[in-house]
Scaffold this active site. Structure first.
Site, PDB file in Angstrom:
ATOM      1  N   GLY A 136       0.797  -1.234   0.082  1.00 14.00           N
ATOM      2  CA  GLY A 136      -0.056  -0.013  -0.217  1.00 14.00           C
ATOM      3  C   GLY A 136       0.760   1.295  -0.155  1.00 14.00           C
ATOM      4  O   GLY A 136       1.205   1.767  -1.090  1.00 14.00           O
ATOM      5  N   LYS A 207       2.592 -10.635  -4.109  1.00 14.15           N
ATOM      6  CA  LYS A 207       3.594  -9.365  -3.989  1.00 14.15           C
ATOM      7  C   LYS A 207       4.947 -10.004  -4.087  1.00 14.15           C
ATOM      8  O   LYS A 207       5.745  -9.180  -4.497  1.00 14.15           O
ATOM      9  CB  LYS A 207       3.248  -8.888  -2.557  1.00 14.15           C
ATOM     10  CG  LYS A 207       1.578  -8.159  -2.395  1.00 14.15           C
ATOM     11  CD  LYS A 207       1.201  -7.997  -1.254  1.00 14.15           C
ATOM     12  CE  LYS A 207      -0.099  -7.284  -1.113  1.00 14.15           C
ATOM     13  NZ  LYS A 207      -0.783  -7.292   0.053  1.00 14.15           N
ATOM     14  N   GLY A 304      -5.848   0.057   2.724  1.00 17.61           N
ATOM     15  CA  GLY A 304      -6.520   1.324   3.354  1.00 17.61           C
ATOM     16  C   GLY A 304      -6.671   2.193   2.042  1.00 17.61           C
ATOM     17  O   GLY A 304      -6.083   2.289   1.245  1.00 17.61           O
TER      18      GLY A 304
END
Lengths: 433, 433
Positions: A136, A207, A304
């Site tokens: 993120g 990832k 988020g």
């Protein structure tokens, strides 16, 4: 010229998409300073035109027809935050073929089909940036590609899944069983209704494939990342790890050693002094080790609305600047290192094992004998007598041994009558690699 | 074209310079992959041509005449790792005026004259990169400029001086007095013979000026960073901090709040849960807080031959790529935020105070009365009776109060007969900003 905006086609208006709209609106003045041009949203692809949204959006911007973005001559740049592999992959291919730059947060897609998209982009002189796809709010891809461009990266060790890190943190702090911690994560919106991709390590594996490829300049595929999730981790494992001075985390490891690559995601014991050991809750962190730089760590929010949107819009600023300088299409670093994966006899680490045995004299001696026969020496042994009627438990941490040797130990254990069950085993990430 | 190298003039062959030569030699193949061209060292400026060096260097490369670099038509790019402000500043001005790009590790120069050099560079379409000037191996400048380009950075909190962090770590671990810890740091080569710039906080202040300017897009000068060093920190301070759950570190803080800036370097109490609290020894780390991204941290080696050289050579790769794309001269981000510094009534934090008082009834009451009169409420009070004949010590942590209020408390204390001495006071960095 200054007033002609960079026109963005936004695909997806979920959590991250909403954040992208907010950032572009609220930071518009700063963005103009950064890029010399306004950033304007031209169209937004949504599934449901009439859905109520947390953010007031001009209804004329909304469309449910992807061609209004990927075939739209007024769109310079596609920001893809809808997720999923198909049909997203087709949309982005078409966008690139039509000369549109792409910024995406889509780790599933980049891990599985990144090479394809980057190759189309290179042919069309288009940019593809995907900082938001990993960790993120942490600008880790930039660090790998640019910050350490002069170094030879040897190892990337990361906590790159916030959901499982939240779950393991709850288990460690409160002794909560896995299922209960997962339910709590779902209540708080940290875990999805179907948590499989997070819990089974697949999200983290995607990832790690992306990080490994950028760090090692190779073409690791998702299938080459060995994966083990956290669903069989028990509070007892967490407890014994703690007693021995370790913290149990879901850790991705990508290593390059003598031109051979290893890549895995699995629950790992980290010594309490490890920089990742204190990364708790939904935070992410990635340690990068370079031949010259040594140890570095990057820490921040892993997901988020706004943190992820920051990464997306920072990529957008980069593309906008590249567009104005006429230097798009250079974002793709062609892998130049031939990929050779390590075998099980070449992946080394310490190991943690919990073995349930008959509670009788001589068991410890015959158990440790097995390790000796497999050529594995022991660093720590903890005996927990009388844990159940007639059973005791032995917890061991080995010195460095190969995965192959560990398998050998397991086979030998099955032959030993006094061993009831191997309760659990984990890799231990140590200081001595 | 591929064989025509990027020609580097290296100014300085000390620790970092040696690392730069090593990296360029040993990673040449990777560098060619990164830049498409070989990197060749054309000339190296040294003070003493005949000095013995840890690295074999072709003697024909060495010169003690700076004009052989800054006026040399064959040099594309100057790497400056000789340090100091004069005459270095003049050399780099001349190099830039002659159209040569500059990569520098020189924080003294960039903090004091960065704006001047960047302005000459912009006029000549030259690049100036200086990643190595702050926090050695950590690519923090790139993170600020590019990674968070879409965000509004509100706060930068860093441990950016390895020498003092080593000293404070030793004091905390072993209760070593300051002078002894400093001597040990000098023995180990972590502190220079004249350690003033490190110990008095000036080195950290230079780095904070650079970080603040890049983070807040403003033109903070070195004089505007308030500075207090660690030479008056005592083992007792470290001990009481620990007892109250804090760690004492030399911390740089740069904040932007309602368009007003604060910048300081001083010994600070960090709660043990703070990401910087576990940064020990010569390591550096910088926390960056953004409106959208929230909390992030970047950790790594703050100095050393190869880590710092990594940052220098990564900048060199960036410049080499910019040269080939014809987009040099864009590295300078013009500050666009008008700078207004906060006054002492606008800088808020918690505070730690250690007060030596007469060991008699009623002193605590009259002392706490003083805080109440200054409008400062208290979070924690620790009384240590009978620390010396007839004396006791009171250790206090306040709730958030302004620097102005703290001064007020100090003035009032001087009027109180029972107060013998204010032993020490420190800023406390809390969770509640």
């Amino acid at each position: 010229m200054v007033d002609e905006p960079i026109r963005v086609g936004l695909m997806g208006l979920g959590t991250v998409g909403t954040g992208v709209v907010r950032l572009i609106e609220e930071h518009q003045e700063d963005l103009v300073h950064q890029t010399g041009k306004p950033i304007a949203i031209e169209k937004i692809l949504v599934r449901d035109l009439l859905k109520e949204r947390p953010l007031a959006v001009d209804p004329d911007l909304l469309t449910n027809r992807p061609e209004e973005i990927v075939q739209n001559d007024r769109v310079d740049l596609v920001v893809e935050v809808m997720g999923g592999i198909e049909p997203t992959r087709g949309y982005l291919r078409e966008a690139l073929e039509n000369g549109k730059h792409v910024v995406t947060a889509n780790k599933d897609l980049m891990a599985a089909h990144g090479a394809e998209l980057l190759s189309i982009a290179a042919q069309r002189n288009c940019d593809v940036y995907y900082e938001a796809s990993v960790a993120g709010g942490i600008p880790i891809l930039r660090a790998l590609v640019e910050g350490f461009s002069s170094d030879r990266i040897t190892r990337i060790v990361g906590i790159v899944n916030g959901t499982t890190n939240y779950i393991l943190t709850e288990m460690a702090r409160k002794g909560t069983p896995f299922e209960e911690a997962l339910a709590r994560a779902q209540e708080l919106g940290y875990a999805e209704a179907d948590p499989t991709a997070d819990v089974e390590g697949l999200d983290a594996a995607r990832k790690m494939a992306i990080l490994g490829n950028l760090g090692f300049h190779t073409n690791l595929s998702l299938e080459e990342v060995s994966v083990r999730g956290v669903s069989d981790v028990t509070p007892a494992d967490v407890h014994f790890a703690e007693q021995l001075g370790y913290v149990l985390k879901l850790v991705g490891i990508a290593g390059l050693d003598k031109e051979k690559v290893e890549a895995s995601v699995q629950p790992v014991l980290l010594p309490r002094s490890h920089p990742l050991a204190s990364v708790d809750g939904v935070f992410n962190a990635v340690c990068v080790y370079g031949e010259a730089v040594g140890e570095t760590m990057f820490y921040g929010p892993g997901a988020g609305e706004l943190p992820t949107a920051t990464a997306v819009v920072s990529d957008l600023v980069t593309v906008a600047n590249n567009m104005q300088l006429g230097v798009t299409g250079r974002s793709t670093v062609t892998p130049y290192r031939e990929k050779r994966m390590k075998g099980a006899d070449e992946v080394f680490s310490k190991h943690f094992l919990r073995v349930r045995v008959e509670d009788e004299a001589g068991v410890l001696a015959s158990l440790t004998q097995i390790f000796a026969e497999a050529g594995v020496s022991l660093e720590k042994v903890l005996q927990v007598p009388h844990c159940e009627d007639g059973e005791a438990e032995i917890v061991l941490i080995t010195h460095t041994a190969s995965q192959y040797q560990l398998k050998d130990v397991q086979f030998r254990m099955e032959e030993l009558p006094a061993v009831r069950r191997l309760m659990s085993y984990y890799r231990v990430e140590g200081g001595e690699q």
